[in-house]
Design a protein around this motif. Structure first.
Motif, mmCIF file in Angstrom:
data_model
loop_
_atom_site.group_PDB
_atom_site.id
_atom_site.type_symbol
_atom_site.label_atom_id
_atom_site.label_comp_id
_atom_site.label_asym_id
_atom_site.label_seq_id
_atom_site.Cartn_x
_atom_site.Cartn_y
_atom_site.Cartn_z
ATOM 1 N N THR A 1 0.804 -1.227 0.000
ATOM 2 C CA THR A 1 0.000 0.000 0.000
ATOM 3 C C THR A 1 0.833 1.273 0.000
ATOM 4 N N SER A 2 2.084 1.206 -0.411
ATOM 5 C CA SER A 2 2.896 2.423 -0.425
ATOM 6 C C SER A 2 2.289 3.439 -1.378
ATOM 7 N N LYS A 3 2.516 4.698 -1.096
ATOM 8 C CA LYS A 3 1.904 5.775 -1.869
ATOM 9 C C LYS A 3 2.435 5.780 -3.293
ATOM 10 N N ASP A 4 1.592 6.300 -4.170
ATOM 11 C CA ASP A 4 1.976 6.408 -5.559
ATOM 12 C C ASP A 4 3.029 7.491 -5.758
ATOM 13 N N HIS B 1 6.295 2.646 -10.566
ATOM 14 C CA HIS B 1 6.296 2.393 -9.125
ATOM 15 C C HIS B 1 7.351 1.343 -8.776
ATOM 16 N N LYS C 1 -3.804 2.136 -7.179
ATOM 17 C CA LYS C 1 -2.942 3.295 -6.932
ATOM 18 C C LYS C 1 -3.265 4.436 -7.896
ATOM 19 N N LEU D 1 -5.735 7.090 -6.868
ATOM 20 C CA LEU D 1 -5.371 8.046 -5.825
ATOM 21 C C LEU D 1 -5.023 9.423 -6.395
ATOM 22 N N TYR D 2 -4.772 9.488 -7.691
ATOM 23 C CA TYR D 2 -4.441 10.764 -8.315
ATOM 24 C C TYR D 2 -5.709 11.606 -8.497
#
Length: 288
Positions: free
Chosen positions: A26-29, A36, A107, A110-111
């Motif tokens: 779940t690391s941020k984009d 990634h 991911k 999330l943008y």
């Protein structure tokens, strides 16, 4: 035989643990849409496995299963694979890639900017496809897998163009410019000035924003810039050619006619460099 069975069970267990890790990562984009680290890690792992295809197929035998693949999964992992492409290892790699794709799709959401979301997906899927094509993994997945994912890349490219450039292109239409709605009638200079000002502002905002985005693969970057140039320049050149003479007599025409058509290509070649305005690497726009 018992030893091989134990080794096979251990191999399956290792695959399951790795898939769970990919699924739960779940690391941020990347803020700028780059490839990634998870994509790089999984593709490197996948290429490493392909060096031991024979041994792993023997160990996995018929233990390979798609337990972690939803029957409603809409990714293209297993679509189009022929029977000869399938093996215990290929099934594991397809399952792994599906989980990676699902993670990347999550991911991308999330943008806040849809154009950057599409760019992120383009970067990552292009990286995956390129790594598959340039390794023994291509044999495991088959050409149909590559064609399906190349098609997915085209969808993301089209999505990016629509999300990023539709508004800019909307300012280059004749609608509302001709007085009375007739092409044979006069031109509303007020509408025309606003149209050029709106185009300039929208283009400058995109230039400012997308110069900071990243497309690290040189081939993809070049192809993307060319597609934008081929889409935008003819439209702007035609619009500029039809209407610039109506503003030449204005007191300050440079407020509206800020860019000659040929100037735009240079600015478009700044896109996706990963630079920010504070770095002073970007060209300065003309000012009124």
């Amino acid at each position: 035989t018992d030893i091989l069975n134990h080794l096979g069970e251990a191999a399956c267990g290792t695959f399951t643990e790795f898939k769970n890790a990919v699924q739960q990562e779940t690391s941020k984009d990347s803020a700028r849409g780059a490839v990634h680290p998870l994509t790089q890690y999984v593709t490197n792992y996948m290429r490493f496995l392909s060096d031991y295809t024979g041994t792993l197929n023997q160990l996995l035998g018929d233990r390979s299963n798609g337990a972690l693949i939803s029957t409603e999964d809409t990714s293209l992992g297993s679509i189009g694979r022929s029977a000869e492409d399938k093996s215990p290892l290929s099934d594991q790699i397809v399952s792994l890639l599906q989980l990676l794709e699902n993670n990347l799709d999550g991911k991308s959401k999330l943008y806040k900017d849809p154009a950057l979301s599409y760019l992120f997906l383009m970067n990552n899927y292009h990286y995956i496809v390129k790594k598959v094509k340039d390794s023994e993994v291509r044999i495991l997945l088959g050409d149909d897998w590559i064609r399906q994912h190349t098609g997915r890349l085209c969808q993301y490219h089209n999505g990016y163009q629509k999300a990023a450039w539709s508004k800019v292109l909307s300012y280059l239409t004749d609608e509302g410019i001709h007085i009375g709605g007739s092409f044979s009638s006069g031109v509303s200079r007020t509408v025309l000035k606003e149209r050029f000002k709106s185009f300039n502002a929208a283009f400058e905002e995109i230039h400012k924003t997308q110069s900071g985005w990243i497309v690290s693969d040189s081939q993809l970057c070049t192809e993307l810039r060319i597609s934008i140039i081929e889409m935008l320049l003819p439209a702007y050149r035609a619009f500029f050619g039809r209407f610039h003479n109506h503003l030449d007599a204005e007191k300050h025409p440079e407020r509206y006619l800020k860019y000659m058509p040929d100037d735009l290509e240079g600015y478009l070649n700044d896109l996706f460099e990963g630079t920010s305005g504070s770095m002073n690497r970007r060209r300065s726009f003309s000012t009124a």
